[in-house]
Scaffold this active site. Sequence first.
Site, PDB file in Angstrom:
ATOM      1  N   HIS A 280      42.751  31.545 -47.634  1.00  0.00           N
ATOM      2  CA  HIS A 280      42.638  32.755 -48.451  1.00  0.00           C
ATOM      3  C   HIS A 280      41.245  33.332 -48.346  1.00  0.00           C
ATOM      4  O   HIS A 280      40.266  32.655 -48.060  1.00  0.00           O
ATOM      5  CB  HIS A 280      43.009  32.493 -49.905  1.00  0.00           C
ATOM      6  CG  HIS A 280      42.123  31.529 -50.629  1.00  0.00           C
ATOM      7  ND1 HIS A 280      40.876  31.870 -51.100  1.00  0.00           N
ATOM      8  CD2 HIS A 280      42.305  30.231 -50.964  1.00  0.00           C
ATOM      9  CE1 HIS A 280      40.334  30.837 -51.707  1.00  0.00           C
ATOM     10  NE2 HIS A 280      41.178  29.814 -51.624  1.00  0.00           N
TER      11      HIS A 280
ATOM     12  N   LYS B 192      60.960  29.465 -46.763  1.00  0.00           N
ATOM     13  CA  LYS B 192      61.384  30.109 -45.515  1.00  0.00           C
ATOM     14  C   LYS B 192      61.622  29.068 -44.429  1.00  0.00           C
ATOM     15  O   LYS B 192      62.559  29.198 -43.632  1.00  0.00           O
ATOM     16  CB  LYS B 192      60.343  31.132 -45.067  1.00  0.00           C
ATOM     17  CG  LYS B 192      60.276  32.346 -45.979  1.00  0.00           C
ATOM     18  CD  LYS B 192      59.123  33.261 -45.600  1.00  0.00           C
ATOM     19  CE  LYS B 192      59.042  34.442 -46.559  1.00  0.00           C
ATOM     20  NZ  LYS B 192      57.911  35.330 -46.251  1.00  0.00           N
TER      21      LYS B 192
END
Length: 129
Positions: free
Chosen positions: A112, A61
């Site tokens: 995470h 991205k």
Amino acid sequence: MIFGTGLDIVDVDRIRKAHSRWGDKFLRKFMRKEEIEYCHSLNDPVPSIAVRFAGKEAISKAFGTGIGEKLSWHDLEIVSHENGRPTVKLHGGANVMLTELGGKTVHISLSHSASQAAAMALLESDYSS
């Protein structure tokens, strides 16, 4: 100067289900051998697999292309240094694209939990304007 940013979030359970169903065949689609070996060295490899998936999506991205014709999963490698800091190694088309864009460095931040994996990528150039 920062000239590209990318962010991605992945559901760890989605990756766990895919890994459980397809095993290393699933991993080989988007990870390089060294990344697979690193993740397999952990007690629970799935959160690290998920965060690398998110990291590669975030980098793609930042390049503005996504994963596809110009940039493949295997052009991107997320490396963990001894101190735990993740860095990015570019291969093939990613190296070419970074050079063509006048870039010098890809920065990555990974995080995470048991249920979510997130990554942010920044592309940096030497240019100040």
